[in-house]
Motif scaffolding. Sequence first.
Motif, PDB file in Angstrom:
ATOM      1  N   ASP A 105     -60.614 -53.234 -71.662  1.00 27.56           N
ATOM      2  CA  ASP A 105     -61.702 -53.082 -72.634  1.00 27.56           C
ATOM      3  C   ASP A 105     -63.059 -53.071 -71.928  1.00 27.56           C
ATOM      4  N   ARG A 165     -66.842 -52.079 -82.958  1.00 31.03           N
ATOM      5  CA  ARG A 165     -67.900 -52.711 -82.172  1.00 31.03           C
ATOM      6  C   ARG A 165     -68.651 -53.691 -83.068  1.00 31.03           C
ATOM      7  N   THR A 173     -70.858 -52.066 -87.989  1.00 32.45           N
ATOM      8  CA  THR A 173     -70.287 -50.753 -88.261  1.00 32.45           C
ATOM      9  C   THR A 173     -70.021 -50.698 -89.760  1.00 32.45           C
ATOM     10  N   HIS A 223     -70.001 -62.047 -80.694  1.00 32.11           N
ATOM     11  CA  HIS A 223     -71.318 -61.456 -80.431  1.00 32.11           C
ATOM     12  C   HIS A 223     -72.433 -62.244 -81.117  1.00 32.11           C
ATOM     13  N   ALA A 225     -65.570 -51.195 -72.705  1.00 30.54           N
ATOM     14  CA  ALA A 225     -66.633 -51.139 -73.710  1.00 30.54           C
ATOM     15  C   ALA A 225     -66.963 -52.536 -74.228  1.00 30.54           C
ATOM     16  N   GLY A 226     -65.928 -53.340 -74.470  1.00 22.83           N
ATOM     17  CA  GLY A 226     -66.152 -54.702 -74.932  1.00 22.83           C
ATOM     18  C   GLY A 226     -66.898 -55.544 -73.913  1.00 22.83           C
ATOM     19  N   PHE A 266     -70.477 -54.504 -73.972  1.00 29.32           N
ATOM     20  CA  PHE A 266     -71.104 -55.046 -75.175  1.00 29.32           C
ATOM     21  C   PHE A 266     -71.455 -56.518 -74.973  1.00 29.32           C
ATOM     22  N   GLU A 289     -74.611 -56.777 -84.927  1.00 31.07           N
ATOM     23  CA  GLU A 289     -74.254 -55.381 -84.696  1.00 31.07           C
ATOM     24  C   GLU A 289     -73.190 -54.993 -85.723  1.00 31.07           C
TER      25      GLU A 289
END
Length: 330
Positions: free
Chosen positions: A196, A320, A300, A175, A198-199, A202, A298
Motif C-alpha cells: 500500500d 482514501r 470521499t 488519519h 498510496a496509504g 497518505f 479527508e
Amino acid sequence: MRAMLFQEVGKPLRPVRVPVPEPGPGEVLLKVHACGICRTDLHIVDGELTEPALPLIPGHQIVGSVAKLGDGVERFREGTRVGVPWLGATCGACRYCRSGRENLCDHARFTGYQRNGGFAEFTVADARFCFPIPGGYPDLQAAPLLCAGLIGYRSLVMAGEGERLGIYGFGAAAHIVTQVARFRGWRVYAFTRPDDQAGQAFAREMGAVWAGASHERPPEELDAAIIFAPAGELVPAALRAVGKGGVVVCGGIHMSDIPPIPYDILWGERSIRSVANLTRRDGEEFLALAPKVPVRTEVTAYPLSAANEALDDLRSGRMRGAGVLVIDEG
C-alpha cells in the motif's frame, strides 16, 4: 423516504422507500445530511457482528438537522445541526453506567446496529446521545468525527503518555488520530499493508514521520501502538515494536484471532488493551478539541444510492481517508 436496507448477510443493501419514522419520548427526528461509512458497517453486513436488528438501516456517523422533537426534549430546537454516534442508548442503571463506563453497558443499543441509522433521508435518535456539531465543519467533513474521530481519540487516551506512537492500518480513524497525536506532541509511525504505497504516502501527508509495511520494525522503539486494522496477527508485531512498559491498543470492534504470543514480547510490563465503543464524555471532549488542532478530515463522497459501492471500496482498501454518503445537500 429513501433508505438503504440491510436484510441478509452476504446480500447487498437494498434501496427502498419506507415511512418517515416518528420520534418517541426523549427522541428527535433528524433530516440526515451526511452519514459516514465505517469499518463497523462492514462487520455488520459481512456477518462478523452477529446481533443486528434486521431488517436494518445501517450507518452511525450521522450529521443531520432536527426536524421534529419528541415529548420531553428540551436540549435541542428544530433546525439544530447535530451528530449521532455509534452509542445510541444505555440503561443508565447498571454498574458500568453508574461508574462512568457507559460504553460497557450490557444493555446498550447501538446506532445502525440495533437502532436504525443514517443510510436514509431521516432517522430517529435518542436526544441524550446526540452531539452539537462544532462550527467550521461542513456536513461531509463532520461525519467522520463521530466514530473514526471518537474511537481514534479514545484509543489515543488509552495509549497514555509518550513520544513515539505506532498506528497499524491507515484509514479513517488513523488519519484523524495522527493529527490529534501530533498536536499532543507524539511522533507518529504508520504501518500499512506491504503493497500500500498510496496509504504510506497518505500517512506521511497527514504528518507521520515514517511509514512502512506492517511487518517492518520502525526506526526507533515505540512507546505505544494503536491497531485499527482488524488483523489479529498485528498484535504480536506491535508488541515487538513497543519498548518496555509499552501499550498496544486494539481500536476495532472486531478482529481476527490473535495468534499465540511468546511471553518474552509481552514481558517488561508491556500491555494489551481493547477499546469498546465510546462514552458521551469522549464525544464532548473530542468535539471540543477537534477545532483547536484543527482536525482536517479527508473525505470521499458517495450518493446514498452508491452505499454498496462505498462499502466495497472500504473492504478492498481503495478508499482514501473516510467515505461519506451524501444524503441531502441542502
